[in-house]
Motif scaffolding. Structure first.
Motif, PDB file in Angstrom:
ATOM      1  N   SER A   1      -1.773   2.214  -3.825  1.00 22.43           N
ATOM      2  CA  SER A   1      -3.020   1.977  -3.096  1.00 22.43           C
ATOM      3  C   SER A   1      -4.028   1.189  -3.928  1.00 22.43           C
ATOM      4  O   SER A   1      -5.163   0.975  -3.506  1.00 22.43           O
ATOM      5  CB  SER A   1      -3.651   3.310  -2.679  1.00 22.43           C
ATOM      6  OG  SER A   1      -3.934   4.100  -3.832  1.00 22.43           O
ATOM      7  N   SER A   2      -3.608   0.719  -5.107  1.00 20.78           N
ATOM      8  CA  SER A   2      -4.490  -0.075  -5.961  1.00 20.78           C
ATOM      9  C   SER A   2      -4.594  -1.502  -5.445  1.00 20.78           C
ATOM     10  O   SER A   2      -3.580  -2.124  -5.115  1.00 20.78           O
ATOM     11  CB  SER A   2      -3.973  -0.076  -7.402  1.00 20.78           C
ATOM     12  OG  SER A   2      -4.705  -1.006  -8.184  1.00 20.78           O
TER      13      SER A   2
ATOM     14  N   HIS B   1       0.824  -1.202   0.000  1.00 23.95           N
ATOM     15  CA  HIS B   1       0.000   0.000   0.000  1.00 23.95           C
ATOM     16  C   HIS B   1       0.856   1.249   0.000  1.00 23.95           C
ATOM     17  O   HIS B   1       0.451   2.295  -0.545  1.00 23.95           O
ATOM     18  CB  HIS B   1      -0.927  -0.014   1.223  1.00 23.95           C
ATOM     19  CG  HIS B   1      -2.054   0.963   1.142  1.00 23.95           C
ATOM     20  ND1 HIS B   1      -1.962   2.249   1.651  1.00 23.95           N
ATOM     21  CD2 HIS B   1      -3.288   0.862   0.607  1.00 23.95           C
ATOM     22  CE1 HIS B   1      -3.106   2.879   1.447  1.00 23.95           C
ATOM     23  NE2 HIS B   1      -3.920   2.061   0.810  1.00 23.95           N
TER      24      HIS B   1
ATOM     25  N   VAL C   1     -12.317   1.556   2.116  1.00 23.33           N
ATOM     26  CA  VAL C   1     -11.548   2.722   2.580  1.00 23.33           C
ATOM     27  C   VAL C   1     -10.077   2.582   2.204  1.00 23.33           C
ATOM     28  O   VAL C   1      -9.470   3.509   1.654  1.00 23.33           O
ATOM     29  CB  VAL C   1     -11.692   2.878   4.115  1.00 23.33           C
ATOM     30  CG1 VAL C   1     -10.751   3.963   4.627  1.00 23.33           C
ATOM     31  CG2 VAL C   1     -13.139   3.194   4.484  1.00 23.33           C
ATOM     32  N   TYR C   2      -9.499   1.420   2.471  1.00 24.24           N
ATOM     33  CA  TYR C   2      -8.058   1.227   2.294  1.00 24.24           C
ATOM     34  C   TYR C   2      -7.643   1.322   0.828  1.00 24.24           C
ATOM     35  O   TYR C   2      -6.593   1.874   0.515  1.00 24.24           O
ATOM     36  CB  TYR C   2      -7.662  -0.133   2.863  1.00 24.24           C
ATOM     37  CG  TYR C   2      -6.201  -0.283   3.202  1.00 24.24           C
ATOM     38  CD1 TYR C   2      -5.546   0.657   4.005  1.00 24.24           C
ATOM     39  CD2 TYR C   2      -5.468  -1.375   2.761  1.00 24.24           C
ATOM     40  CE1 TYR C   2      -4.207   0.504   4.334  1.00 24.24           C
ATOM     41  CE2 TYR C   2      -4.134  -1.537   3.092  1.00 24.24           C
ATOM     42  CZ  TYR C   2      -3.508  -0.586   3.877  1.00 24.24           C
ATOM     43  OH  TYR C   2      -2.182  -0.742   4.215  1.00 24.24           O
ATOM     44  N   TYR C   3      -8.482   0.780  -0.038  1.00 23.46           N
ATOM     45  CA  TYR C   3      -8.130   0.758  -1.456  1.00 23.46           C
ATOM     46  C   TYR C   3      -8.911   1.776  -2.287  1.00 23.46           C
ATOM     47  O   TYR C   3      -8.911   1.708  -3.513  1.00 23.46           O
ATOM     48  CB  TYR C   3      -8.313  -0.661  -2.015  1.00 23.46           C
ATOM     49  CG  TYR C   3      -7.327  -1.627  -1.422  1.00 23.46           C
ATOM     50  CD1 TYR C   3      -5.982  -1.568  -1.759  1.00 23.46           C
ATOM     51  CD2 TYR C   3      -7.722  -2.574  -0.481  1.00 23.46           C
ATOM     52  CE1 TYR C   3      -5.055  -2.434  -1.196  1.00 23.46           C
ATOM     53  CE2 TYR C   3      -6.800  -3.451   0.085  1.00 23.46           C
ATOM     54  CZ  TYR C   3      -5.467  -3.372  -0.279  1.00 23.46           C
ATOM     55  OH  TYR C   3      -4.547  -4.231   0.290  1.00 23.46           O
ATOM     56  N   ARG C   4      -9.570   2.707  -1.596  1.00 22.02           N
ATOM     57  CA  ARG C   4     -10.249   3.831  -2.237  1.00 22.02           C
ATOM     58  C   ARG C   4     -11.205   3.366  -3.339  1.00 22.02           C
ATOM     59  O   ARG C   4     -11.149   3.819  -4.478  1.00 22.02           O
ATOM     60  CB  ARG C   4      -9.223   4.815  -2.804  1.00 22.02           C
ATOM     61  CG  ARG C   4      -8.256   5.355  -1.760  1.00 22.02           C
ATOM     62  CD  ARG C   4      -7.197   6.239  -2.380  1.00 22.02           C
ATOM     63  NE  ARG C   4      -6.198   6.644  -1.394  1.00 22.02           N
ATOM     64  CZ  ARG C   4      -5.096   7.350  -1.695  1.00 22.02           C
ATOM     65  NH1 ARG C   4      -4.865   7.726  -2.936  1.00 22.02           N
ATOM     66  NH2 ARG C   4      -4.239   7.677  -0.748  1.00 22.02           N
TER      67      ARG C   4
ATOM     68  N   THR D   1     -18.685  -0.673  -6.461  1.00 27.10           N
ATOM     69  CA  THR D   1     -17.687  -1.344  -7.291  1.00 27.10           C
ATOM     70  C   THR D   1     -18.187  -2.719  -7.735  1.00 27.10           C
ATOM     71  O   THR D   1     -18.653  -3.518  -6.920  1.00 27.10           O
ATOM     72  CB  THR D   1     -16.366  -1.515  -6.521  1.00 27.10           C
ATOM     73  OG1 THR D   1     -15.858  -0.227  -6.169  1.00 27.10           O
ATOM     74  CG2 THR D   1     -15.342  -2.248  -7.365  1.00 27.10           C
TER      75      THR D   1
END
Length: 492
Positions: A83-84, A79, A376-379, A384
């Motif tokens: 952040s993908s 990360h 949240v972590y991976y936006r 999705t």
């Protein structure tokens, strides 16, 4: 395959035309597999509850008592670079590829093939694992753990063939990371120590020394994390006790254990919760070994946990650890007093699952929504779309256990043939050591997983390289008639 000159180093070996050709073949397969999987599954599988736990631990930089922090640390490192969510798959896929290449090159360098057909069969067995590819495309630790195991086993071959400080340190560092990824790795060094001590009696025992040091550091880190999390310095996270009780409950529908027969009051209270749901336990275990008692709020173990929380006015994690002590004693009581029932209703059915593993519980596409922590972590956007274009791992996926079973049947046939022709098979000393080490590792791993947890197909990814090696070495030495186009043996 051309002959090597005596004394050819590994660095020169991997630059030979044959090694580079093999690299291109393996690389081509992995690139094709990457694009095929991304076409089928454009979005990684991140819907399992364990995935949410790993990500939550990474976000909060917290130690969870269910599992080590290693995979969450791995997610943190990735990360920091990207952040993908797709970076996880790409990195796991690259690590998988690297471990396979290192393993194949090491085996062909030290134990050269006598026929091309056996060598390329070995390469195919190491590479062809659609399920391994699928798990690389998930937010679970299985792919990373299997990859690290392959690296660790490969360094063990180096320790046997060429004992050196570097190989010993690398072997210990991989063990350290394995321990931080899955607790089952704790049996790894206790299997390798006898081999190394016997092999290296009057030479360097550095692999053993470094591995012991890695274990002690891991033990101390876990105790520190437990103290920070639940306020008590101990190595046990309680999970082993929960798992022991979960497995032992499979005997409950088939025995008549009275509450007053148990040795203390705490176990009697726990047994009352269990007996109150004896029929539900029978329904849960009717289809085979189950892990439901670990997690279901409607089954007795979690109800006992809630009872303890209310009685002691304590939080969830502290109570989980404390309850694990009671559950472990209860499970061990059932196993020790009803061993044949445990063998019949849990261990033997679970052992069969080791060879023909159930496919439920690993391919979770369209099964749950993405967890909040992952969004949240991976936006990710709330809506999705994680659906598959072609779900070739859709449950049930009979090809996964079938491929596994065919592999074991083939190994059994080869081992039987080896026993018949045992006088004609001439293993070198080092070949015998490596063969028995990897075969013992495989058998021990199956036994540990079978005893410790209801089987899932993903647990057996670490055995891909072991099975491939056993098949390769047996084919390489069985007295099969040589064809005219067979390559010359590489001279060592």
């Amino acid at each position: 395959m051309k002959k090597q000159k005596d004394g050819l180093s590994f660095a020169k070996f991997i630059r030979t035309p044959q090694a580079l050709k093999d690299l291109k073949i393996i690389l081509g397969y992995f690139i094709a597999g990457y694009f095929f999987l991304k076409i089928c599954y454009p979005f990684p599988d991140m819907t399992a509850s364990d995935s949410g736990g790993y990500v939550a631990a990474a976000i909060g930089d917290l130690f969870y008592v269910y599992r080590p922090f290693g995979f969450s640390w791995f997610l943190q490192v990735l990360h920091a670079v990207s952040s993908s969510i797709h970076a996880v798959f790409i990195c796991q896929h690259i690590l998988h590829f690297t471990s396979v290449v290192f393993f194949i090159w090491t085996v062909s360098f030290f134990l050269p093939p006598k026929r091309n057909v056996w060598y390329y069969t070995f390469i195919g067995l190491c590479c062809f694992s659609p399920f391994y590819f699928y798990m690389s495309n998930s937010l679970l630790s299985d792919s990373l753990f299997a990859t690290l195991t392959t690296f660790w086993l490969t360094t063990a071959i180096w320790v046997v063939m060429r004992p050196a400080i570097f190989s010993g340190i690398l072997h210990a560092l991989l063990l350290f990371w394995l321990l931080h990824t899955r607790y089952i790795a704790f049996f790894y060094p206790f299997l390798s120590f006898p081999f190394f001590i016997w092999l290296l009696r009057k030479r360097s025992l550095l692999p053993v020394f470094f591995s012991v040091f890695a274990i002690l550091v891991f033990y101390n880190q876990t105790c520190n994390s437990m103290e920070a999390t639940v306020g008590k310095r101990q190595f046990s996270t309680g999970f082993s006790g929960w798992q022991t009780a979960n497995n032992a409950l499979h005997v409950i529908p088939h025995i008549d254990l009275k509450t007053n027969e148990l040795p203390d009051a705490r176990l009697r209270v726990l047994h009352q919760f269990v007996m109150h749901q004896k029929e539900e336990i029978a329904r849960t275990t009717a289809k085979g070994p189950s892990a439901s008692f670990l997690w279901s709020q409607n089954l007795p173990l979690k109800q006992y946990l809630v009872h303890m929380m209310e009685q002691n006015q304590s939080d969830y994690l502290r109570t989980w650890v404390k309850a694990g002590d009671d559950l472990g004693r209860y499970g061990n009581y059932l196993i020790s007093h009803y061993p044949f029932s445990y063998l019949r209703y849990y261990f033997l059915p679970n052992l069969w699952c080791s060879f023909y593993p159930p496919t439920e519980g690993y391919a979770n596409y369209n099964y749950r929504e993405i967890f909040k922590e992952e969004i949240v972590y991976y936006r990710l956007a709330e809506n999705t779309d994680i659906s598959a274009r072609w779900d070739f791992m859709k449950i049930p996926a009979p090809h996964v256990p079938l491929i596994n079973l065919v592999g074991w049947i083939f190994i059994f046939i080869l081992l039987s043939a080896a026993l018949v022709h045992i006088k004609k098979i001439k293993f070198s000393r080092h070949e015998r050591i490596i063969f028995w080490f990897l075969l013992t590792f495989g058998i021990t791993y199956i036994g540990a997983v079978t005893y410790g947890s209801p089987i899932a197909a993903r647990y057996f990814l670490p055995l891909v390289s072991v099975k491939s090696f056993v098949i390769y070495l047996l084919l390489n030495h069985l007295p099969i008639k040589k064809q005219p186009d067979a390559p010359e043996t590489i001279k060592k």
